[in-house]
Design an enzyme around this catalytic site. Structure first.
Site: not given
Ligand code: CA
Ligand code: CA
Ligand code: ZN
Ligand code: NAG
Ligand code: NAG
Ligand code: NAG
Ligand code: NAG
Ligand code: NAG
Ligand code: NAG
Length: 649
Positions: A384, A450, A457, A465
């Protein structure tokens, strides 16, 4: 620092291109006059030797300051020093505290100026003395003799004792007005005032009794006369009033002549508070702002959200960015008042007029996202965004840099996700479709969208990654998860599966997707095979299909297990919480560059592990309704639908 790959995810591909009633719930502003003539803190490189003068004794010693002879000797030195070096007569000095620090051996003497038997509230000095009895440093903010003689001449206007009651009642009423508790004239007439002589100092003290309980918790307050320096150094006669209320313990100086508040502090130290649209309101169309106190979750943000007095902390630094540049440390941010971030907001004016409120809202919502996602497993170990990782796991140094009213664009927003250990960057833009323009900072679904890019990700393919949801179906699902988390946060008890949701509706004036999110196949006809269409090659369009499928899954879970009133309860017996949990768990399980089918299977496995299959059918039925049933298949841009669920469901 070398910047590794960073995926910048936009809110919307490209977009073609009313004001709510406001209740300002201002917190009370506490302050003391900023004295222009305040002396500098003087640090002596060579300690100053001063001889105590037995004929010049401080006018009074409070408490134990005189009891210990060695400490008293240091206090005498301090008094002599102030007389010689600052021309302050001993007769105007009251020693309020004095002690010798055991460890350093330094004696600290604290002094207050007095005149005519009353304290000068902000006429203060402190003198530090080494073991040899030499002054090593000092500071003073005494009123000038000129100011003192002027105020003495004004004694004539001082109300006589007979008028004190009226003057004090007037001051008491004025203080209550300031702290927004009303004392009516009828309340005032019932109040009684008695004068007593302080046992220690002999100063007259006034007790105010029969006060209504909304204005004083124990029905009483105390007061004494004082002088106070204004910013320009002139003195005013004041009533020093101490008043306890439910969440406050006020100590205020009220001008005896004008009734104005010259200084006020609150002895209750206040936790962080924000005047914001709280997390159960998506945007200004859903309600008014209110003061939210100490919203940080103790597990997710054990040290709170704020470090210091600005919108900076362990999870996010929020600031203005009119130039659209990439620096942030010295950008503009509002300053809290005693931990309170409370600024005006007039939606009939341009967004730039309420930048302080916009930054505060952005700071609040990003921190909310941090804490909420932390509870559901986007932790330090999971990669995080935090400056310091309290657990020691994962890589720190990567709080989110969040720009409010970023000047690099309009009608959009974006989030850049580099690998764990590098800052996520959120840019929020102003929207120009309406007049006046609107500010995406005030719309939770946009900020949630957002921030969720950062979550998906980082979680997919591991924290280091971030190239797993770049384009095509994986990139489209990245957009879809972002819409889905934003949607999930908007659902409240009382909502039913007939609630339709539009993303970006407040900022844009209408939804920014092709269809509203809806469980009606008429309102939103999207199914898996929409991905066959050449118009569905763009990530936001693909994401819309994924988010629509997940909207069905969410409502099946809620219809089967009910709805937690607040996702922060992390109540995994409730449908919306289960949905949040299996979405994030699925991200952790799925491979890099997942297909819809793989992401679906990861969610199914996450549920199996979370609740042993108890919610399996509810989830499958949601997928199947939109063509992603057990026998759905895909091969690049060709997608074959299936509407069946596993046997047993
Ligand atoms: Ca972090
Ligand atoms: Ca990732
Ligand atoms: Zn978006
Ligand atoms: C007076 O204070 C000094 C410094 O703290 C301490 O060392 C000393 O013991 C005290 N004397 C008495 C009588 O308490
Ligand atoms: C001013 O008032 C103080 C007490 O508030 C009193 O001690 C002093 O004598 C007064 N001075 C004059 C000039 O009246
Ligand atoms: C989930 O996985 C963990 C780790 O393998 C396991 O200990 C646990 O029993 C699983 N829970 C369920 C309900 O399958
Ligand atoms: C789904 O595919 C399996 C084989 O993988 C087949 O046995 C089953 O009949 C199919 N179900 C439907 C509803 O087509
Ligand atoms: C999508 O493409 C697949 C494979 O080419 C095809 O079988 C299917 O009928 C298409 N579906 C739609 C709704 O166009
Ligand atoms: C890898 C890394 O940066 N870990 C840090 C996480 O936070 C803890 C607490 O501050 C640090 O001790 C670790 O070095």
């Amino acid at each position: 620092m070398v910047k590794l790959t960073s995926i910048v995810s936009l809110l919307a591909a490209s977009l073609a291109t009313a004001s709510a009633a406001q209740h300002y719930q201002h917190d009370v502003v506490t302050f003391t006059p900023a004295l222009k003539n305040k002396g500098q803190f003087k640090v002596y490189e060579k300690p100053v030797s001063v001889t105590a003068d037995s004929s010049a004794q401080a006018a009074s010693f409070i408490g134990n300051t005189k009891k210990n002879s060695s400490v008293k000797a240091k206090a005498d030195i301090a008094v002599a020093y102030l007389a010689k070096n600052h021309n302050i007569p001993a007769a105007n000095i009251k020693v309020t505290d004095a002690y010798t620090d055991d460890r350093s051996g330094i004696s600290h003497i604290y002094i207050r100026q007095t005149s005519g038997g009353v304290d000068v509230a902000n006429g203060l000095a402190n003198v530090n003395i080494d073991a040899k009895g030499q002054v090593i440093s000092s500071s003073q903010s005494f009123a000038s003799s000129d100011a003192l003689s002027k105020v003495k001449r004004s004694n004539g206007s001082l109300v006589a004792r007979a008028g004190d009651d009226a003057s004090l009642k007037n001051a008491f009423k004025s203080l209550n007005n300031y702290v927004k508790t009303t004392v009516s004239d009828s309340d005032l007439s019932k109040i009684t005032i008695a004068s007593t002589s302080d046992l220690v100092s002999g100063e007259p003290h006034y007790s105010i009794t029969n006060v209504p309980s909304h204005a004083a918790v124990d029905g009483s307050a105390t007061a004494k006369k004082a002088l106070i320096q204004k910013a320009d150094g002139s003195l005013a006669h004041a009533w020093a009033i101490t008043l306890k209320q439910a969440d406050h313990w006020w100590n205020a100086y009220i001008n005896q002549d004008t009734g104005s508040v010259e200084a006020i502090s609150d002895w209750v130290s206040h936790a962080e508070s924000y005047n914001v649209y709280p997390r159960n309101l998506n945007d200004p169309s859903e309600g008014s702002r209110s003061i939210v106190t100490s919203p940080a979750h103790t597990t997710a943000s054990p040290k709170g959200w704020v470090s210091g007095t600005k919108t900076t902390g362990n999870n996010v630094w929020a600031q203005n960015n009119p130039t659209g540049g990439s620096t942030w440390k010295n950008n503009y941010r509002p300053t809290s008042n005693n931990g309170a971030f409370n600024y005006p907001l007039d939606l009939t004016k341009a967004p730039s007029t309420y930048i302080d409120s916009a930054i505060t809202q952005l700071f609040y919502t990003v921190n909310t996202m941090h804490d909420l996602s932390y509870l559901y497993g986007f932790t330090e170990a999971a990669g995080n965004f935090q400056d310091v990782n309290y657990s020691g796991s994962g890589v720190g140094g990567d709080y989110v840099v969040a720009y409010a009213q970023d000047g690099s664009g309009t009608n959009n927003a974006n989030f850049a996700t580099p690998p764990d250990g590098q800052h996520g960057v959120m840019r929020m833009y102003v929207w120009t479709e309406t007049s006046p323009n609107r500010d995406g900072d005030l719309e939770q679904d946009i900020v949630a969208h957002e921030y969720t890019h950062g979550i998906s990700n980082r979680l997919t393919g591991g924290p280091s990654n971030v190239n797993c949801l770049g384009s095509g179906e994986p990139g489209g699902m990245g957009e879809g998860w972002s819409d889905t988390i934003a949607n999930l946060m908007r659902l409240k008890p009382g909502d039913t599966r007939s609630r339709n949701l539009l993303l970006g509706q407040y900022s844009y004036g209408r939804g920014i997707r092709n269809y509203p999110y809806s469980t009606s196949t008429t309102t939103n006809p999207s199914t898996f095979a929409y991905l066959n269409k050449s118009t569905y090659r763009e990530v936001h369009a693909i994401g819309e299909v994924w988010a629509e499928i997940l909207y069905e899954v969410i409502w099946n879970l809620i219809d089967s297990k009910g709805m937690a009133a607040d996702l922060f309860s992390h109540d995994l017996t409730k449908g919306n919480s289960i949905a949040f949990q299996v979405l994030l768990d699925g991200m952790k399980l799925q491979p890099c560059n997942p297909t819809f089918i793989e992401a679906r299977d990861a969610i199914i496995q996450a549920e199996q592990n979370l609740s042993g299959g108890a919610n399996k059918c509810a989830i499958w039925k949601g997928f199947a309704k939109r063509g992603l049933g057990v026998n759905a298949s895909s091969d690049y841009w060709s997608h074959t639908e299936d509407y069946s669920v596993p046997s047993g469901c």
